[in-house]
Design a protein around this motif. Structure first.
Motif, PDB file in Angstrom:
ATOM      1  N   LEU A 121       0.882  -0.987   0.134  1.00  0.00           N
ATOM      2  CA  LEU A 121      -0.088  -0.048  -0.032  1.00  0.00           C
ATOM      3  C   LEU A 121       1.059   1.262   0.036  1.00  0.00           C
ATOM      4  CD1 LEU A 121      -3.031   1.423   0.486  1.00  0.00           C
ATOM      5  CD2 LEU A 121      -2.273   1.198   3.028  1.00  0.00           C
ATOM      6  N   PHE A 122       0.378   2.249  -0.677  1.00  0.00           N
ATOM      7  CA  PHE A 122       1.547   3.472  -0.954  1.00  0.00           C
ATOM      8  C   PHE A 122       0.309   4.665  -0.767  1.00  0.00           C
ATOM      9  CE2 PHE A 122       4.175   6.370  -2.863  1.00  0.00           C
ATOM     10  CZ  PHE A 122       5.473   6.368  -2.369  1.00  0.00           C
ATOM     11  N   VAL A 123       0.308   5.289   0.137  1.00  0.00           N
ATOM     12  CA  VAL A 123      -0.530   6.407   0.500  1.00  0.00           C
ATOM     13  C   VAL A 123       0.619   7.649   0.728  1.00  0.00           C
ATOM     14  CG1 VAL A 123      -2.049   7.898   2.104  1.00  0.00           C
ATOM     15  CG2 VAL A 123      -2.292   5.251   1.809  1.00  0.00           C
ATOM     16  N   GLU A 124       0.319   8.870   0.087  1.00  0.00           N
ATOM     17  CA  GLU A 124       1.436   9.559  -0.247  1.00  0.00           C
ATOM     18  C   GLU A 124       0.744  11.078   0.024  1.00  0.00           C
ATOM     19  OE1 GLU A 124       1.397  11.797  -2.815  1.00  0.00           O
ATOM     20  OE2 GLU A 124       0.170  10.917  -4.484  1.00  0.00           O
ATOM     21  N   PRO A 125       1.555  12.155   0.600  1.00  0.00           N
ATOM     22  CA  PRO A 125       1.010  13.249   0.884  1.00  0.00           C
ATOM     23  C   PRO A 125       1.279  14.547   0.040  1.00  0.00           C
ATOM     24  CG  PRO A 125       3.104  13.003   1.649  1.00  0.00           C
ATOM     25  CD  PRO A 125       2.822  11.752   1.174  1.00  0.00           C
ATOM     26  N   ALA A 126       1.852  14.233  -1.215  1.00  0.00           N
ATOM     27  CA  ALA A 126       2.426  15.595  -2.198  1.00  0.00           C
ATOM     28  C   ALA A 126       2.574  15.028  -3.397  1.00  0.00           C
ATOM     29  CB  ALA A 126       3.674  15.980  -1.441  1.00  0.00           C
ATOM     30  N   GLY A 127       2.279  13.949  -4.010  1.00  0.00           N
ATOM     31  CA  GLY A 127       1.952  13.718  -5.174  1.00  0.00           C
ATOM     32  C   GLY A 127       1.046  14.031  -6.126  1.00  0.00           C
ATOM     33  N   ALA A 128       0.571  15.646  -6.569  1.00  0.00           N
ATOM     34  CA  ALA A 128      -0.524  15.826  -6.786  1.00  0.00           C
ATOM     35  C   ALA A 128      -0.724  16.054  -8.293  1.00  0.00           C
ATOM     36  CB  ALA A 128      -0.950  17.241  -6.247  1.00  0.00           C
ATOM     37  N   VAL A 323      -5.824   0.042   8.427  1.00  0.00           N
ATOM     38  CA  VAL A 323      -5.009  -0.998   9.279  1.00  0.00           C
ATOM     39  C   VAL A 323      -6.276  -1.486  10.547  1.00  0.00           C
ATOM     40  CG1 VAL A 323      -3.386  -1.456  11.022  1.00  0.00           C
ATOM     41  CG2 VAL A 323      -2.927  -0.449   8.909  1.00  0.00           C
ATOM     42  N   GLU A 324      -6.820  -0.586  10.937  1.00  0.00           N
ATOM     43  CA  GLU A 324      -7.679  -0.854  12.079  1.00  0.00           C
ATOM     44  C   GLU A 324      -9.055  -1.445  11.480  1.00  0.00           C
ATOM     45  OE1 GLU A 324      -7.268  -0.658  15.250  1.00  0.00           O
ATOM     46  OE2 GLU A 324      -5.873   1.089  15.649  1.00  0.00           O
ATOM     47  N   ALA A 325      -9.316  -1.266  10.404  1.00  0.00           N
ATOM     48  CA  ALA A 325     -10.553  -1.793   9.640  1.00  0.00           C
ATOM     49  C   ALA A 325     -10.044  -3.048   9.336  1.00  0.00           C
ATOM     50  CB  ALA A 325     -11.000  -0.841   8.601  1.00  0.00           C
ATOM     51  N   VAL A 326      -8.947  -3.305   8.891  1.00  0.00           N
ATOM     52  CA  VAL A 326      -8.821  -4.835   8.337  1.00  0.00           C
ATOM     53  C   VAL A 326      -8.053  -5.648   9.261  1.00  0.00           C
ATOM     54  CG1 VAL A 326      -7.292  -5.964   6.649  1.00  0.00           C
ATOM     55  CG2 VAL A 326      -8.351  -3.952   5.770  1.00  0.00           C
ATOM     56  N   GLY A 327      -7.543  -5.063  10.128  1.00  0.00           N
ATOM     57  CA  GLY A 327      -7.011  -5.715  11.293  1.00  0.00           C
ATOM     58  C   GLY A 327      -5.549  -6.480  11.057  1.00  0.00           C
ATOM     59  N   CYS A 328      -4.794  -5.726  10.209  1.00  0.00           N
ATOM     60  CA  CYS A 328      -3.340  -6.301  10.123  1.00  0.00           C
ATOM     61  C   CYS A 328      -2.484  -5.073   9.538  1.00  0.00           C
ATOM     62  CB  CYS A 328      -3.380  -7.350   8.911  1.00  0.00           C
ATOM     63  SG  CYS A 328      -3.858  -6.774   7.413  1.00  0.00           S
ATOM     64  N   ALA A 329      -1.310  -5.138   9.763  1.00  0.00           N
ATOM     65  CA  ALA A 329      -0.190  -3.995   9.112  1.00  0.00           C
ATOM     66  C   ALA A 329       1.080  -5.042   9.019  1.00  0.00           C
ATOM     67  CB  ALA A 329      -0.068  -3.255  10.436  1.00  0.00           C
ATOM     68  N   GLU A 330       1.163  -5.684   8.136  1.00  0.00           N
ATOM     69  CA  GLU A 330       2.670  -6.335   7.711  1.00  0.00           C
ATOM     70  C   GLU A 330       2.612  -6.733   6.185  1.00  0.00           C
ATOM     71  OE1 GLU A 330      -0.521  -9.427   8.534  1.00  0.00           O
ATOM     72  OE2 GLU A 330       0.426  -7.846   9.846  1.00  0.00           O
ATOM     73  N   GLN A 331       3.825  -6.959   5.740  1.00  0.00           N
ATOM     74  CA  GLN A 331       3.788  -7.115   4.259  1.00  0.00           C
ATOM     75  C   GLN A 331       3.387  -8.493   4.030  1.00  0.00           C
ATOM     76  OE1 GLN A 331       7.875  -6.740   2.470  1.00  0.00           O
ATOM     77  NE2 GLN A 331       8.428  -5.319   3.886  1.00  0.00           N
ATOM     78  N   GLY A 332       2.765  -8.657   2.751  1.00  0.00           N
ATOM     79  CA  GLY A 332       2.370  -9.787   2.360  1.00  0.00           C
ATOM     80  C   GLY A 332       0.931  -9.810   1.860  1.00  0.00           C
ATOM     81  N   GLU A 333      -0.213 -10.678   2.125  1.00  0.00           N
ATOM     82  CA  GLU A 333      -1.295 -10.647   1.890  1.00  0.00           C
ATOM     83  C   GLU A 333      -2.408  -9.444   2.388  1.00  0.00           C
ATOM     84  OE1 GLU A 333      -3.511 -14.350   2.364  1.00  0.00           O
ATOM     85  OE2 GLU A 333      -2.120 -15.511   0.996  1.00  0.00           O
ATOM     86  N   CYS A 334      -1.897  -9.074   3.673  1.00  0.00           N
ATOM     87  CA  CYS A 334      -2.450  -8.130   4.287  1.00  0.00           C
ATOM     88  C   CYS A 334      -2.305  -6.527   3.363  1.00  0.00           C
ATOM     89  CB  CYS A 334      -1.715  -7.643   5.487  1.00  0.00           C
ATOM     90  SG  CYS A 334      -2.301  -6.123   6.182  1.00  0.00           S
ATOM     91  N   GLN A 335      -1.426  -6.316   2.730  1.00  0.00           N
ATOM     92  CA  GLN A 335      -1.518  -5.149   1.941  1.00  0.00           C
ATOM     93  C   GLN A 335      -2.496  -4.973   1.008  1.00  0.00           C
ATOM     94  OE1 GLN A 335       1.257  -2.550   2.455  1.00  0.00           O
ATOM     95  NE2 GLN A 335       1.607  -3.802   4.197  1.00  0.00           N
ATOM     96  N   GLU A 337      -5.239  -6.401   1.002  1.00  0.00           N
ATOM     97  CA  GLU A 337      -6.539  -6.147   1.909  1.00  0.00           C
ATOM     98  C   GLU A 337      -6.679  -4.655   2.157  1.00  0.00           C
ATOM     99  OE1 GLU A 337      -7.416  -8.880   4.974  1.00  0.00           O
ATOM    100  OE2 GLU A 337      -6.105 -10.216   4.315  1.00  0.00           O
ATOM    101  N   LEU A 338      -5.851  -3.919   2.798  1.00  0.00           N
ATOM    102  CA  LEU A 338      -5.560  -2.595   2.895  1.00  0.00           C
ATOM    103  C   LEU A 338      -6.077  -1.838   1.797  1.00  0.00           C
ATOM    104  CD1 LEU A 338      -2.143  -2.443   5.023  1.00  0.00           C
ATOM    105  CD2 LEU A 338      -4.628  -2.459   5.765  1.00  0.00           C
ATOM    106  N   ILE A 339      -5.328  -2.222   0.653  1.00  0.00           N
ATOM    107  CA  ILE A 339      -5.607  -1.377  -0.793  1.00  0.00           C
ATOM    108  C   ILE A 339      -7.183  -1.493  -1.157  1.00  0.00           C
ATOM    109  CG2 ILE A 339      -5.281  -1.438  -3.099  1.00  0.00           C
ATOM    110  CD1 ILE A 339      -2.212  -2.427  -2.595  1.00  0.00           C
ATOM    111  N   SER A 340      -7.765  -2.718  -1.066  1.00  0.00           N
ATOM    112  CA  SER A 340      -8.938  -2.921  -1.194  1.00  0.00           C
ATOM    113  C   SER A 340     -10.090  -2.319  -0.351  1.00  0.00           C
ATOM    114  CB  SER A 340      -9.423  -4.485  -1.130  1.00  0.00           C
ATOM    115  OG  SER A 340      -8.473  -5.046  -2.356  1.00  0.00           O
ATOM    116  N   TRP A 341      -9.800  -2.019   0.920  1.00  0.00           N
ATOM    117  CA  TRP A 341     -10.526  -1.181   1.704  1.00  0.00           C
ATOM    118  C   TRP A 341     -10.622   0.066   1.478  1.00  0.00           C
ATOM    119  CZ3 TRP A 341     -10.433   2.692   5.486  1.00  0.00           C
ATOM    120  CH2 TRP A 341     -11.470   2.644   6.102  1.00  0.00           C
ATOM    121  N   LEU A 342      -9.355   0.683   1.243  1.00  0.00           N
ATOM    122  CA  LEU A 342      -9.064   2.019   0.815  1.00  0.00           C
ATOM    123  C   LEU A 342     -10.218   2.252  -0.535  1.00  0.00           C
ATOM    124  CD1 LEU A 342      -5.755   3.218   1.987  1.00  0.00           C
ATOM    125  CD2 LEU A 342      -8.047   3.736   3.119  1.00  0.00           C
TER     126      LEU A 342
END
Length: 396
Positions: A121-128, A323-335, A337-342
């Motif tokens: 997952l790659f959330v960024e603050p300044a690439g507009a 992270v709180e919604a999906v319940g995980c924060a690590e490399q692998g399949e979790c990522q 899940e985080l992308i899909s949730w957002l």
């Protein structure tokens, strides 16, 4: 490799500080590369302050998933090759759990590509800039209300709503050779040109430019009614000072990024009245998390946060929500899940509620601020204004 490893709180469980999704007592390690030196160091340090504040406040409130947060921040020196090396090292060698994006479109695109190669997952603050969202990234989300081309939409609408005989007729544009800076300037330029305003100067300069005398002379000689600066920080200061020295007096003056910096007024000799700038953030916004953020940040630093700090803080909020919604924060399949949730959820942040399209582009608009009576205040849109729009711009 120069690095600053930020351990913001002691953690129980005897963690060695490495990532990789350790035990429940291990910290969640977040890897970040920022331009702490070089061309983008001024806003880069603002983003660093925002990230550090987010991590500190999260930890004070119990962490993520009950685990403390640890930031590992590297200095990419405002260099695109270096930022690639940094994220390769953070993900593959240090095995951080999560990554946050850097500052500047020039650095976001190559680093997002690295993150995507590793499925992160790659959330960024300044690439507009638009080019960020034309790469086909499936892992990227921009943590701000609008992309660069749309930053000035409210200002363009306001100018074009003026009676034709009263609004500016000619426009001078000067932009750093940078996708974000050009995106903000050209988005406004093109909307005005399409409506019949004449573009009489259209200059591009390298990011390391310090001498703006020739560009300022072209703008002054053109007598343009309006000047648009596609700027970061120091370049805007140098250009404005050069224009002031020539006594060029436009009816409107708009510069991206720089006017929202707390040092701006002092840097140009306090001749700020009437200068315009888009912003995705204001400390006075009543969003609940922003009220809390401003109070705690001001107590921590002795001054309220700026836009760079807020966008970094927003990045943390967006990732934390997933992270709180999906319940995980690590490399692998979790990522994934985080992308899909957002992709399918709205996140409440200090810049307001955010949602994204399939490219990671936010679905909002920027506010327009102007220096009025010595203070930068929201003047557009009408339903959010703190002061009346000033036109023509007072002499500087």
């Amino acid at each position: 490799m120069s690095a600053t490893a930020l351990v913001l709180t002691a953690c129980s469980g005897g963690s060695d500080g490495e990532g990789g999704g350790g035990g429940s007592d291990d910290p969640i390690v977040i890897g970040i590369s920022l331009p702490l030196t070089g061309d983008f160091s001024e806003p880069g340090k603002g983003v660093q302050r925002g990230y550090e504040a987010w991590a500190q406040f999260v930890n004070e409130d119990g962490g993520l998933l009950g685990r403390q947060v640890e930031l590992k921040i590297l200095d990419d020196q405002s260099n695109a090759d270096r930022v690639v090396q940094d994220y390769e090292a953070l993900i593959a060698q240090d095995e951080v759990d999560l990554v946050f994006g850097p500052f500047s479109t020039r650095l976001v695109v190559p680093s997002a590509r690295v993150a995507e190669e590793y499925g992160m997952l790659f959330v960024e603050p300044a690439g507009a800039a638009n080019e960020v969202f034309e790469q086909g990234f499936e892992n990227l989300f921009y943590a701000a209300p609008a992309v660069a081309d749309d930053h000035y939409n409210y200002l363009a609408d306001h100018i074009l709503d003026m009676p034709e005989g009263e609004r500016p007729q000619t426009v001078a544009v000067a932009s750093m050779d940078d996708p974000f800076a050009q995106g903000t300037a050209y988005g406004l330029r093109d909307k005005l040109a399409d409506a019949g305003l004449e573009i009489v100067v259209d200059e591009v300069y390298p990011p390391n430019t310090t001498d703006f005398s020739s560009i300022a002379a072209k703008i002054n000689d053109s007598g343009a009614d309006m000047v648009i600066g596609g700027t970061q920080y120091q370049d805007a200061v140098n250009l404005i000072v050069a224009l002031q020295q020539l006594n060029y007096q436009p009816q409107l003056a708009a510069f991206s990024t720089a006017p929202t910096n707390p040092e701006f007024s002092a840097a140009i000799g306090s001749k700020t009245e009437g200068i315009l700038s888009p912003t995705g953030y204001t400390e006075t916004a009543s969003w609940p998390s922003n009220v809390d953020f401003v109070e705690r940040y001001t107590e921590l630093h002795g001054n309220p946060p700026g836009e760079d700090e807020a966008n970094a803080y927003t990045t943390g909020q967006v990732v934390a929500a997933a992270v709180e919604a999906v319940g995980c924060a690590e490399q692998g399949e979790c990522q994934q899940e985080l992308i899909s949730w957002l992709r399918s959820n709205e996140v409440e942040t200090v810049v307001g509620p955010l949602t994204w399209d399939e490219t990671g582009k936010p679905q909002g608009a920027h506010l327009i601020q102007q220096y009025v009576d010595g203070e930068i205040q929201i003047v557009l849109p009408q339903d959010a204004k703190e002061a009346e729009f000033v036109f023509p711009k007072p002499a500087w």
